[in-house]
Scaffold this motif. Structure first.
Motif, PDB file in Angstrom:
ATOM      1  N   ASP A 116      28.097  73.809  79.619  1.00 47.49           N
ATOM      2  CA  ASP A 116      27.897  73.439  78.296  1.00 47.49           C
ATOM      3  C   ASP A 116      28.577  72.013  77.498  1.00 47.49           C
ATOM      4  OD1 ASP A 116      28.376  74.486  75.271  1.00 47.49           O
ATOM      5  OD2 ASP A 116      30.388  75.040  75.515  1.00 47.49           O
ATOM      6  N   THR A 117      29.612  71.617  77.828  1.00 45.72           N
ATOM      7  CA  THR A 117      29.411  70.054  77.602  1.00 45.72           C
ATOM      8  C   THR A 117      30.103  69.588  78.662  1.00 45.72           C
ATOM      9  OG1 THR A 117      31.941  70.301  77.331  1.00 45.72           O
ATOM     10  CG2 THR A 117      30.066  70.432  75.079  1.00 45.72           C
ATOM     11  N   ILE A 118      29.187  68.377  79.158  1.00 46.61           N
ATOM     12  CA  ILE A 118      29.802  67.251  80.677  1.00 46.61           C
ATOM     13  C   ILE A 118      30.902  66.279  79.652  1.00 46.61           C
ATOM     14  CG2 ILE A 118      29.738  66.009  82.154  1.00 46.61           C
ATOM     15  CD1 ILE A 118      27.098  67.238  82.235  1.00 46.61           C
ATOM     16  N   ALA A 129      25.980  54.731  77.165  1.00 51.27           N
ATOM     17  CA  ALA A 129      26.056  54.035  76.159  1.00 51.27           C
ATOM     18  C   ALA A 129      27.988  53.874  77.324  1.00 51.27           C
ATOM     19  CB  ALA A 129      26.248  53.853  75.238  1.00 51.27           C
ATOM     20  N   PHE A 130      28.422  53.345  78.193  1.00 48.66           N
ATOM     21  CA  PHE A 130      30.195  53.683  77.765  1.00 48.66           C
ATOM     22  C   PHE A 130      30.879  51.261  78.183  1.00 48.66           C
ATOM     23  CE2 PHE A 130      29.637  57.219  81.393  1.00 48.66           C
ATOM     24  CZ  PHE A 130      30.445  57.721  80.348  1.00 48.66           C
ATOM     25  N   ARG A 131      31.025  51.435  77.270  1.00 53.74           N
ATOM     26  CA  ARG A 131      31.309  50.278  76.687  1.00 53.74           C
ATOM     27  C   ARG A 131      32.118  49.726  77.778  1.00 53.74           C
ATOM     28  NH1 ARG A 131      32.466  52.862  71.576  1.00 53.74           N
ATOM     29  NH2 ARG A 131      34.866  52.956  72.514  1.00 53.74           N
ATOM     30  N   GLU A 132      32.529  48.221  77.573  1.00 51.70           N
ATOM     31  CA  GLU A 132      33.257  47.768  78.789  1.00 51.70           C
ATOM     32  C   GLU A 132      34.990  47.978  78.971  1.00 51.70           C
ATOM     33  OE1 GLU A 132      34.345  44.083  81.596  1.00 51.70           O
ATOM     34  OE2 GLU A 132      32.514  45.722  81.130  1.00 51.70           O
ATOM     35  N   GLY A 133      35.811  48.530  79.845  1.00 57.52           N
ATOM     36  CA  GLY A 133      36.951  48.600  79.834  1.00 57.52           C
ATOM     37  C   GLY A 133      37.127  50.360  80.231  1.00 57.52           C
ATOM     38  N   LYS A 134      38.231  51.050  79.813  1.00 61.28           N
ATOM     39  CA  LYS A 134      38.188  52.421  80.216  1.00 61.28           C
ATOM     40  C   LYS A 134      37.304  53.552  78.822  1.00 61.28           C
ATOM     41  CE  LYS A 134      42.807  52.046  82.577  1.00 61.28           C
ATOM     42  NZ  LYS A 134      43.625  52.319  82.589  1.00 61.28           N
ATOM     43  N   GLU A 135      37.082  54.447  79.215  1.00 62.08           N
ATOM     44  CA  GLU A 135      36.426  55.126  78.430  1.00 62.08           C
ATOM     45  C   GLU A 135      36.221  56.446  78.594  1.00 62.08           C
ATOM     46  OE1 GLU A 135      33.273  54.359  75.157  1.00 62.08           O
ATOM     47  OE2 GLU A 135      32.799  53.319  76.638  1.00 62.08           O
ATOM     48  N   SER A 136      35.592  57.333  77.662  1.00 59.31           N
ATOM     49  CA  SER A 136      35.436  58.961  78.162  1.00 59.31           C
ATOM     50  C   SER A 136      34.728  58.507  77.050  1.00 59.31           C
ATOM     51  CB  SER A 136      36.921  59.965  78.139  1.00 59.31           C
ATOM     52  OG  SER A 136      36.546  60.623  77.917  1.00 59.31           O
ATOM     53  N   LEU A 137      33.584  59.968  77.165  1.00 62.45           N
ATOM     54  CA  LEU A 137      32.812  60.822  76.330  1.00 62.45           C
ATOM     55  C   LEU A 137      32.528  61.730  76.854  1.00 62.45           C
ATOM     56  CD1 LEU A 137      29.243  60.955  77.589  1.00 62.45           C
ATOM     57  CD2 LEU A 137      29.403  57.787  77.389  1.00 62.45           C
ATOM     58  N   THR A 138      31.811  62.609  75.640  1.00 60.27           N
ATOM     59  CA  THR A 138      31.827  64.016  76.039  1.00 60.27           C
ATOM     60  C   THR A 138      30.837  63.932  75.463  1.00 60.27           C
ATOM     61  OG1 THR A 138      33.840  64.972  75.392  1.00 60.27           O
ATOM     62  CG2 THR A 138      32.686  66.464  75.056  1.00 60.27           C
ATOM     63  N   THR A 170      23.385  71.104  77.300  1.00 63.17           N
ATOM     64  CA  THR A 170      24.049  72.119  77.011  1.00 63.17           C
ATOM     65  C   THR A 170      22.784  73.401  77.775  1.00 63.17           C
ATOM     66  OG1 THR A 170      25.290  71.841  75.286  1.00 63.17           O
ATOM     67  CG2 THR A 170      23.770  74.127  75.154  1.00 63.17           C
ATOM     68  N   GLY A 171      23.159  74.209  78.458  1.00 65.65           N
ATOM     69  CA  GLY A 171      21.396  75.254  79.353  1.00 65.65           C
ATOM     70  C   GLY A 171      21.844  75.033  80.437  1.00 65.65           C
ATOM     71  N   LEU A 207      32.032  75.120  81.269  1.00 65.25           N
ATOM     72  CA  LEU A 207      30.569  76.113  81.321  1.00 65.25           C
ATOM     73  C   LEU A 207      30.681  77.573  81.056  1.00 65.25           C
ATOM     74  CD1 LEU A 207      30.261  76.230  85.579  1.00 65.25           C
ATOM     75  CD2 LEU A 207      29.141  75.255  84.350  1.00 65.25           C
ATOM     76  N   ARG A 208      29.283  77.744  80.452  1.00 63.49           N
ATOM     77  CA  ARG A 208      29.206  78.876  79.025  1.00 63.49           C
ATOM     78  C   ARG A 208      28.422  79.429  79.699  1.00 63.49           C
ATOM     79  NH1 ARG A 208      24.936  79.246  76.593  1.00 63.49           N
ATOM     80  NH2 ARG A 208      23.852  77.711  76.159  1.00 63.49           N
ATOM     81  N   ASP A 209      28.802  81.367  79.834  1.00 60.98           N
ATOM     82  CA  ASP A 209      27.504  82.252  79.940  1.00 60.98           C
ATOM     83  C   ASP A 209      26.409  82.259  79.727  1.00 60.98           C
ATOM     84  OD1 ASP A 209      26.238  85.223  80.809  1.00 60.98           O
ATOM     85  OD2 ASP A 209      28.460  85.859  81.014  1.00 60.98           O
TER      86      ASP A 209
END
Length: 172
Positions: free
Chosen positions: A78-80, A109-118, A123-124, A167-169
């Protein structure tokens, strides 16, 4: 279900021309920064040393990849969410790609340093591969100019790479 893997190579699907570098020689830099007026409290983490993943000296590029496959179950992605820490200097580059079923590829596209992205880009999909490529830099120390997971050597509390897959069904 949570799974935590210990060590930077744990769970890696591919490792090419990279290694874990531990720098203990921060004393000189700390002395210089102290002389420039940096507060002692701000230097504590540097004094312990730093560790990171870099490409091998002399290698024009390095690569680490992780992958997960859910084809044996009735679930799909579903998402990461990816949380990481990168450092680049000079012309060093860390390029991230996310690949799913049917060779669908997306540059992240991660920027410098600590970063999180979803992302819901995959999906699927029933599988994914996350790849970090280290390139660039200048001179004899070019290999150090693109770093993954830079953190104090004694850091045991913070994960340097956190991949969360929702995850999803498959029938939804």
């Amino acid at each position: 279900m949570d799974a935590v893997l210990e060590g930077w190579k744990s769970g890696a699907a591919a490792v090419q021309s990279v290694f874990r570098k531990c720098d203990y020689d921060w004393r000189i830099m700390c002395d210089y920064l102290r002389h420039c007026g940096v507060e002692e409290a701000d230097l504590l983490m540097l004094q312990k040393g730093n560790a990171y993943i870099a490409r091998l000296p002399g290698s024009p590029s390095g690569l680490v990849a992780w992958q997960m496959d859910f084809t044996d179950c009735d679930l799909v992605i579903d998402t990461i969410t990816i949380a990481t820490h990168i450092v680049t200097t000079e012309s060093g580059r860390v390029e991230w790609t996310l690949e799913g079923d049917d060779e669908i590829v997306k540059n992240l596209a991660f920027r410098e340093g600590k970063e999180s992205l979803t992302t819901s880009f995959l999906t699927g999909s029933k599988s994914f591969k996350l790849t970090a490529s280290l390139t660039g830099g200048n001179g004899d120390t070019a290999w150090q100019h693109a770093q993954l997971f830079s953190q104090p050597i004694d850091n045991k509390d913070e994960m340097s790479l956190d991949i969360t897959v929702t995850l999803r069904d498959a029938m939804l």
